[in-house]
Design a protein around this motif. Structure first.
Motif, short mmCIF file in Angstrom:
data_model
loop_
_atom_site.label_atom_id
_atom_site.label_comp_id
_atom_site.label_asym_id
_atom_site.label_seq_id
_atom_site.Cartn_x
_atom_site.Cartn_y
_atom_site.Cartn_z
N TRP B 250 -26.38 48.21 25.78
CA TRP B 250 -26.26 47.19 26.82
C TRP B 250 -27.26 46.06 26.56
N ALA B 251 -28.48 46.43 26.19
CA ALA B 251 -29.50 45.42 25.89
C ALA B 251 -29.04 44.55 24.72
N ASP B 252 -28.39 45.16 23.75
CA ASP B 252 -27.87 44.42 22.60
C ASP B 252 -26.79 43.43 23.04
N MET B 253 -25.96 43.85 24.00
CA MET B 253 -24.92 42.95 24.50
C MET B 253 -25.53 41.77 25.23
N LEU B 254 -26.59 42.03 25.98
CA LEU B 254 -27.26 40.94 26.68
C LEU B 254 -27.89 39.98 25.68
N LEU B 255 -28.46 40.55 24.62
CA LEU B 255 -29.06 39.71 23.58
C LEU B 255 -28.02 38.75 23.04
N ARG B 306 -27.35 45.08 35.51
CA ARG B 306 -26.75 46.41 35.57
C ARG B 306 -25.32 46.37 35.07
N ILE B 307 -24.96 47.37 34.25
CA ILE B 307 -23.59 47.43 33.74
C ILE B 307 -22.94 48.73 34.14
N VAL B 308 -21.66 48.66 34.46
CA VAL B 308 -20.88 49.86 34.74
C VAL B 308 -19.67 49.82 33.82
N ARG B 309 -19.55 50.82 32.98
CA ARG B 309 -18.41 50.80 32.05
C ARG B 309 -18.15 52.21 31.52
N GLN B 310 -17.08 52.33 30.78
CA GLN B 310 -16.80 53.59 30.11
C GLN B 310 -17.68 53.65 28.87
N SER B 311 -18.48 54.69 28.79
CA SER B 311 -19.44 54.75 27.70
C SER B 311 -18.75 54.95 26.36
N PRO B 312 -19.01 54.05 25.40
CA PRO B 312 -18.42 54.23 24.06
C PRO B 312 -19.13 55.31 23.27
N SER B 322 -25.83 51.56 33.28
CA SER B 322 -27.06 51.35 32.52
C SER B 322 -27.75 50.10 33.00
N PHE B 323 -29.05 50.05 32.75
CA PHE B 323 -29.84 48.88 33.16
C PHE B 323 -30.58 48.29 31.97
N SER B 324 -30.81 47.00 32.06
CA SER B 324 -31.69 46.35 31.10
C SER B 324 -32.49 45.29 31.83
N GLY B 325 -33.72 45.11 31.38
CA GLY B 325 -34.58 44.12 32.04
C GLY B 325 -34.67 42.85 31.20
N VAL B 326 -34.64 41.72 31.89
CA VAL B 326 -34.78 40.44 31.21
C VAL B 326 -35.97 39.70 31.79
N GLU B 327 -36.80 39.21 30.90
CA GLU B 327 -37.95 38.40 31.35
C GLU B 327 -37.85 37.05 30.67
N VAL B 328 -38.21 36.00 31.40
CA VAL B 328 -38.13 34.67 30.81
C VAL B 328 -39.46 33.94 31.01
N MET B 329 -39.97 33.36 29.95
CA MET B 329 -41.22 32.61 30.05
C MET B 329 -41.02 31.24 29.42
N ARG B 431 -27.96 41.06 38.82
CA ARG B 431 -26.55 40.85 38.51
C ARG B 431 -25.88 42.15 38.08
N ASN B 432 -24.64 42.32 38.55
CA ASN B 432 -23.86 43.50 38.19
C ASN B 432 -22.70 43.13 37.30
N TYR B 433 -22.52 43.87 36.24
CA TYR B 433 -21.42 43.62 35.32
C TYR B 433 -20.55 44.87 35.30
N VAL B 434 -19.37 44.78 35.89
CA VAL B 434 -18.50 45.96 35.93
C VAL B 434 -17.36 45.77 34.94
N PHE B 435 -17.24 46.73 34.02
CA PHE B 435 -16.19 46.65 33.01
C PHE B 435 -15.04 47.61 33.32
N HIS B 436 -15.33 48.59 34.13
CA HIS B 436 -14.35 49.64 34.40
C HIS B 436 -14.67 50.24 35.74
N PRO B 437 -13.75 50.51 36.60
CA PRO B 437 -12.30 50.42 36.44
C PRO B 437 -11.71 49.03 36.69
N TYR B 438 -12.53 48.09 37.18
CA TYR B 438 -12.02 46.72 37.29
C TYR B 438 -13.02 45.83 36.56
N LYS B 439 -12.69 44.56 36.42
CA LYS B 439 -13.58 43.66 35.69
C LYS B 439 -14.18 42.65 36.65
#
Lengths: 360, 484
Positions: B250-255, B306-312, B322-329, B431-439
């Protein structure tokens, strides 16, 4: 039988070669023009006279990445060597040093754009193979090491400066800030290797401060001289070939400061070291005898007579145990010779350095 | 987006094009009386880039025939003039070029409405941007620069020059907007007066209105970005949350999302550090995005995603959160930080992983971590090739971070930062990112949502950024305070 002997003065000439005192006099032969080994040019300083297409270079990088990733935690588990993350970081730096326009690699241009290289593409394959299969140190492959704000040439036969040692220059900086007169005296860096500490100190001393750097190895003397010249400090830093205090006999009692990162690893630990260190770096620079403290103790014994009153010293050690032994030794064996003995930790929190001042 | 703000490629107003057209009707009618207006006509005709074939086509014959002897002159001009007016009877002018389309009256009326709307909007914006005040500021700043003692204080002089150039750019922009709106208005008025519908011209008006709309959007956005560091570039730091490979992926996707966003904005985007996960994804990564306003736009990305999806990575394909943290400076240049932090307040450590270190180890682990003890703020820097270089960079990032926090807490000095408030903010889910069961991607703060998950993950963050900035603007009552 004549010993080539040069009286050191404040304008130290470079390079000056001394007799090797470890040999007995009867075997000694003087060569007035010893063949000094020629220092190798670091990769990033070589002219980009080779070329390759972007697609060929990308092919190499893909191969190199796969090879690095295949290591996983194999090395770190077997001998505390690097894992894939570190190897991939090294790969990025190899590209930085080897390719002139390395940012082109990530662009999405055409495949047959030409890139200039500082070595042949097939050498890139060989070097990376050496890195992964032979565990040849990354710094020997690129021919340099970034240390503090310097880039130092290093090659086989010279110890690669460690990040911990960067602090010695800061410790010297603190000492001279509190004792202004030390900024102008003669400092000595014993066992200088690539010349790292000598150059680091040379840059913070005032214009009439001087540094004399010594090493037993002719390769180290050649490489250190090369680095000193690159930083244009040849008028400030002089090189001497020889063992510890031997080349400095006539500045006894005059040194404003004495620093060293001597070999401090116990002999029995050498075989268990990570392959990059144990199989490729000079054992001469690592092996400190059975306890690891042979050279450290020798330095302590000599420091009292070499330093002028108020002079500063700093030694790097293998850790807490060695630090404590040194301090105890100095307090008991050389009574009253030193004041303000301190044990300083490195940035990883390990007790790494012993510092102090010669009593007045 | 607003990256191009200061060098906004606004569509070039076709002024030379309009003038001849505007004047020609009157000239055509008077041409028979005296020859002087004809010369006027000649000098007016200078379309550098004729956009409208209508104009060229009509004027050129007039000029061409003007070069003929005056006998035939008046008659040919008369015929041109009549030709001119005859076409005006045509409501449905098909135009001359193939690029014009039919323009039914309905469309013209709606275009006229659009032009009115945008002109009103522009007036509001010019008023709220304080055009008058800006012009006064400009005069004052220019007086200051002309003063002989201006360069006595170099640092202040630099600041003043920056402010001056900023004010100038703003005034220029607002003036350009006005010119464009006037062009569109002119086209509409002309069309009404002449009672003719020229497809090409109206196309042009439509595109002016459209581009102006986008420019005004961007301008409004930058008005919202009035914080002291909003103009700077940004450093984005992404960390995978707990949860192993799923979180790391998930962190990689955010990157990828942020890198794509940076590229789309035409910012210089660089991944300076990436720490890979064991199986897949990343444990952490640092991205530097250089360019104006990058920090202003991205500062709202701070927090937990936060992401909700079917785990690959799960054989059964179970739904995973899953969760990932983003910091901005802000990416502050060294000279501008200006604040000194005493050594005693810093805990600097070097991540030599275990073992004896020193001569025993040769690994490129020169990473440095610095913690500011009073506030608990921590930064880590791993990408430089020496420990000292990492230490310097980490210190610079730490200062940037402290400045931002101080600004957010309205503290005028670093000393006043409340450490406990710093910690609390970090874990906020934004922010919530839902991939499954809806988008669905939904921003918790502004409420903005979209079901186009794919675009969002490909870097289409502008709607979210805009919504958040508007939300922030309406919920904060006090203006941002800069740090002394």
């Amino acid at each position: 039988m004549r010993l080539a002997y040069h009286r050191p003065s404040l304008s130290l000439l470079f390079p000056i070669f001394h007799a090797n005192p470890k040999r007995s006099i009867s075997n000694f032969s003087v060569s007035l023009l010893p063949t000094s080994p020629k220092p190798q040019i670091p990769l990033f300083l070589r002219p980009p006279t080779y070329s390759s297409t972007i697609s060929e270079l990308r092919k190499w990088r893909k191969w190199a990445k796969t090879l690095a990733s295949s290591v996983g935690s194999k090395f770190s588990e077997s001998d505390n060597g690097p894992d894939s993350t570190l190897l991939l970081r090294e790969l990025n730096w190899l590209v930085e040093d080897a390719v002139e326009t390395h940012h082109l690699l990530s662009s999405h241009g055409e495949d047959d754009v030409e890139v200039k290289l500082r070595l042949k593409l097939e050498d890139l394959y060989n070097l990376w193979k050496q890195r992964i299969e032979d565990r040849r140190p990354f710094q020997y492959i690129v021919g340099c090491e970034h240390w503090r704000d310097l880039v130092l040439s290093v090659e086989d036969g010279v110890l690669i400066p460690r990040p911990e040692t960067e602090l010695i220059v800061d410790l010297v900086g603190d000492a001279i800030r509190e004792n202004e007169e030390l900024k102008e005296g003669l400092w000595a860096d014993l066992g200088t290797g690539s010349g790292a500490i000598a150059i680091g100190i040379g840059r913070i001393l005032r214009s009439c401060g001087r540094v004399v750097a010594t090493d037993l190895s002719p390769v180290a003397v050649a490489v250190a001289s090369y680095n000193i010249q690159r930083y244009n400090l040849q008028d400030k830093i002089g090189m001497k070939l020889g063992s510890w205090f031997e080349p400095l006999k006539d500045v006894e009692g005059e040194l404003a400061g004495l620093v060293s990162n001597p070999p401090y690893i116990p002999s029995e630990d050498i075989s268990g070291l990570q392959a990059e260190v144990g199989k490729h770096e000079p054992i001469l620079a690592l092996d400190g005898g059975a306890s690891g403290m042979d050279d450290l103790l020798h330095l302590c014994r000599g420091a009292a007579s070499m330093l002028k009153p108020g002079g500063f010293f700093a030694f790097e050690t293998n850790g807490e145990k060695q630090c404590r032994i040194l301090v105890d030794y100095m307090q008991s064996e050389t009574k009253g010779s030193f004041r303000d003995l301190e044990i300083v930790s490195d940035l990883a929190g390990k007790q790494r350095f012993v510092t102090g001042f010669r009593s007045r | 987006m607003a990256r191009a703000m200061m060098q906004s490629p606004l569509p070039s107003p076709s002024k030379p094009l309009l003038l001849p057209l505007y004047f020609s009707p009157t000239i055509a009618t008077t041409i028979l009386v005296s020859s002087t207006p004809l010369r006027l006509l000649l000098s007016l005709h200078c379309p550098s880039k004729p956009n409208s074939s209508f104009c060229c086509h009509r004027i050129l014959p007039a000029l061409h025939s003007a070069s003929a002897f005056s006998g035939a002159l008046s008659s040919s001009l008369r015929s041109t003039a009549t030709a001119f007016f005859s076409t005006s009877d045509n409501q449905l002018n098909l135009g001359d070029g193939s690029e014009t389309r039919e323009w039914p009256l309905q469309d013209f009326y709606s275009l006229r409405r659009d032009v009115e709307t945008i002109s009103e909007r522009l007036e509001e914006i010019r008023a709220s941007a304080g055009l008058k005040q800006l012009e006064e500021d400009l005069a004052g700043l220019e007086r200051a620069v002309a003063d002989s003692s201006f360069w006595d204080d170099r640092v202040r002089a630099q600041q003043t020059l920056l402010t001056l150039s900023d004010v100038k750019d703003r005034i220029k922009l607002l003036t350009e907007f006005k010119t464009q709106a006037e062009d569109a208005e002119t086209i509409v008025k002309l069309t009404e007066e002449m009672d003719t519908i020229d497809g090409a011209l109206l196309e042009e008006a439509t595109s002016i209105v459209r581009e102006l709309g986008k420019s005004l959007d961007r301008f409004e956005l930058t008005q919202l970005l009035s914080g002291p560091y909003d103009k700077e570039g940004a450093v984005v730091y992404i960390t995978a949350g707990a949860g192993g490979t799923d979180a790391q992926d998930w962190a990689d996707m955010l990157l990828r999302m942020y890198v794509r966003w940076g590229e789309k904005q035409q910012y210089k985007t660089r991944v300076v550090e990436k720490s890979l996960g064991e199986e897949a994804g990343i444990k952490s990564a640092t991205v530097e995005i250089e360019g104006q306003y990058a920090y202003g736009y991205l500062s709202g990305e701070k927090g937990t995603h936060r992401i909700v999806r079917q785990s690959p990575f799960n054989a059964k394909g179970l739904r995973q959160t899953s969760f990932s943290g983003v910091e901005v400076m802000p990416l502050l240049p060294e000279e501008s930080t200006g604040i000194e932090i005493p050594e005693e307040e810093l805990d600097i450590s070097f991540s030599r992983a275990g073992g004896k270190g020193g001569q025993n180890v040769n690994k490129v682990e020169t990473a440095v971590r610095i913690t500011h003890i009073p506030t608990g703020v921590t930064v880590r820097c791993t990408e430089e090739r020496s420990q000292l270089a990492n230490k310097i960079k980490a210190l610079s990032r730490l200062k940037a971070k402290l400045l931002v926090i101080a600004e957010e807490q309205r503290a005028s000095e670093i000393k006043q930062i409340r450490g406990d408030a710093v910690k609390a903010e970090w874990g906020q889910q934004i922010r919530n990112y839902v991939f499954h069961p809806y988008k669905l991607v939904k921003d918790v703060r502004s409420g903005f949502e979209t079901s186009d998950v794919v675009s969002v993950m490909d870097g289409e963050l502008d709607p979210f950024i805009r919504a958040y900035l508007k939300y922030k603007y309406t919920t904060t009552s006090m203006p941002a305070v800069g740090l002394k």
